[in-house]
Enzyme design. Structure first.
Site, PDB file in Angstrom:
ATOM      1  N   ASN A 351       0.842  -1.193   0.000  1.00  0.00           N
ATOM      2  CA  ASN A 351       0.000   0.000   0.000  1.00  0.00           C
ATOM      3  C   ASN A 351       0.879   1.246   0.000  1.00  0.00           C
ATOM      4  OD1 ASN A 351      -1.858   2.144   1.698  1.00  0.00           O
ATOM      5  ND2 ASN A 351      -3.054   0.775   0.402  1.00  0.00           N
ATOM      6  N   GLY A 394      -2.126   1.879   4.798  1.00  0.00           N
ATOM      7  CA  GLY A 394      -0.816   2.445   4.577  1.00  0.00           C
ATOM      8  C   GLY A 394      -0.875   3.848   3.999  1.00  0.00           C
ATOM      9  N   ARG A 396      -1.071   5.030   1.005  1.00  0.00           N
ATOM     10  CA  ARG A 396      -2.107   5.292   0.011  1.00  0.00           C
ATOM     11  C   ARG A 396      -3.468   5.426   0.676  1.00  0.00           C
ATOM     12  NH1 ARG A 396      -5.991   3.279  -3.615  1.00  0.00           N
ATOM     13  NH2 ARG A 396      -5.766   4.113  -5.733  1.00  0.00           N
ATOM     14  N   CYS A 397      -3.771   4.538   1.622  1.00  0.00           N
ATOM     15  CA  CYS A 397      -5.059   4.605   2.312  1.00  0.00           C
ATOM     16  C   CYS A 397      -5.251   5.947   3.006  1.00  0.00           C
ATOM     17  CB  CYS A 397      -5.165   3.495   3.345  1.00  0.00           C
ATOM     18  SG  CYS A 397      -5.319   1.831   2.667  1.00  0.00           S
ATOM     19  N   MET A 398      -4.163   6.522   3.525  1.00  0.00           N
ATOM     20  CA  MET A 398      -4.254   7.743   4.322  1.00  0.00           C
ATOM     21  C   MET A 398      -4.290   9.013   3.487  1.00  0.00           C
ATOM     22  SD  MET A 398      -1.799   7.010   7.614  1.00  0.00           S
ATOM     23  CE  MET A 398      -0.292   6.932   6.631  1.00  0.00           C
TER      24      MET A 398
END
Length: 407
Positions: A351, A394, A396-398
């Site tokens: 991620n 990770g 990207r998610c944030m």
């Protein structure tokens, strides 16, 4: 007045210009061993350290010229507008648990709050013993630690509740009950904040389940959408029809993924790190399949009766390369043994957030994956994530890219 920079994205790796983040706050302090599973966290994070890690993440982006917007600040700014206040207070108390008396009491309490305090409460929640003037049967039988308005600890993962495709934004329909109100907040920010004036919203919270972590912009006009625990095939089809009708894509790859916590989104399995390369969890690299969805006859809108063309399945990396018009899509060969691969996938090793082609942000603890990326010519910006990762997300998610340069 200086005009706002252009907004939108057509890829995962174009130079990142503007990003929307949410700095974790008191909503994480609401997590306990009793409620963390319900609120979708695998543990109870050390909040001060999580904030330090997030600040370092934001600073790493700013140091490379990325404009950082904060969701909570934008929320506070729109809560000075009566229409936005009424909309978000109404959504916060629209809960069948409460009953009419408690709904009225909670509405009065929230209505008295200043914009900054209201924003903080909508995110961190409102506990039973924090409510002024609480009344009604539901209030009386509630435990003192129960929430009248539940907290939103997963707001940290701004990628899930919205994704920019071209110059439009898709506010998504989050599948898990603990996250439904995130979409309401995100939609209100895009609707009411002057920064986003005139922006078209491509999708909405009331539609079939679709989450931003399942949407990868492989190349201009080409998207992959994972379907599994969070995004339904119906959501993928609805998105595809809207993309085709608005000329924002010509091909959508629909990619089934295992319906389990470790692989909740497509971006927990694979993320783009170059215009023709991605890092992928080795256990699925050879088995991941895709259906190729197109609209050769065109569609006028998402309700158009024209049937979409669905071809496949075929191996995901082959289908992606064909749709992208390249000979092959490079998969970073991590060379991991099965145990290390599983550990680093669980810790969001796949991620990553691309800042530009061949430049990506990753958690520092995934040492083997990061070494494999660098061996493949990808520069890795390492950030700490020991506490941030407790929600299974990770870099990207944030992050929700609001603007990327075209390739």
């Amino acid at each position: 007045m200086t005009p706002s920079p252009a907004m939108g994205a057509t890829s995962e790796v174009g130079a990142l210009q503007t990003v929307l983040l949410h700095r974790p706050g008191n909503e994480l302090r609401r997590l306990t061993p009793r409620n963390n599973d319900q609120l979708l966290f695998d543990g109870v994070p050390w909040v001060d350290r999580a904030q330090e890690e997030h600040d370092a993440f934001a600073e790493a982006l700013s140091a490379r010229g990325v404009e950082v917007l904060y969701l909570d600040r934008m929320l506070a700014e729109i809560l000075s507008f009566p229409s936005a206040r009424a909309e978000l207070i109404g959504a916060a108390v629209d809960d069948p648990r409460l009953g009419a008396s408690l709904q009225r009491a909670a509405t009065r309490h929230l209505a008295w709050l200043a914009p900054e305090d209201l924003a903080a409460t909508l995110i961190a929640g409102l506990a039973h013993d924090e409510l002024r003037g609480g009344r009604g049967l539901a209030y009386e039988v509630m435990d003192r630690s129960d929430f009248v308005v539940p907290p939103l600890p997963n707001l940290l993962f701004t990628r899930d509740s919205s994704v920019w495709i071209g110059d439009e934004v898709a506010v998504t329909s989050l599948a898990m009950p603990a996250r439904h109100r995130e979409s309401t907040i995100t939609a209100a920010v895009y609707t009411h904040h002057p920064r986003f004036a005139g922006v078209e919203q491509l999708y909405g919270a009331g539609l079939e389940h679709l989450e931003g972590g399942d949407v990868l912009l492989l190349a201009p006009g080409v998207l992959a959408v994972g379907v599994g625990e969070r995004t339904t095939p119906g959501g993928a089809e609805r998105l595809a029809r809207r993309l085709f009708a608005r000329g924002l894509a010509h091909t959508v790859l629909v990619v089934p993924i295992a319906q389990q916590r470790a692989t909740m989104h497509l971006d927990t399995i694979a993320t783009m790190v170059d215009v023709d390369a991605l890092v992928m969890y080795p256990a699925v690299a050879d088995s991941l399949q895709a259906w190729t969805v197109t609209a050769p006859d065109g569609v006028a809108d998402d309700a158009d009766p024209v049937e979409l063309s669905v071809a496949g399945p075929r191996p995901f990396v082959e289908a992606a390369a064909a749709a992208m018009g390249i000979d092959r899509l490079r998969v970073i060969d991590t060379g991991l043994d099965p145990v290390t691969a599983e550990r680093e996938q669980w810790d969001d090793g796949n991620n990553t957030l691309a800042l530009a082609p061949r430049l990506t942000v990753a958690y520092e603890r995934n040492t083997v994956t990061n070494a494999a990326l660098e061996a493949a010519g990808i520069e890795v910006v390492r950030i700490a994530g020991s506490e941030l990762g407790s929600g299974r997300g990770g870099p990207r998610c944030m992050s929700c890219p609001v603007a990327r340069a075209d390739l």
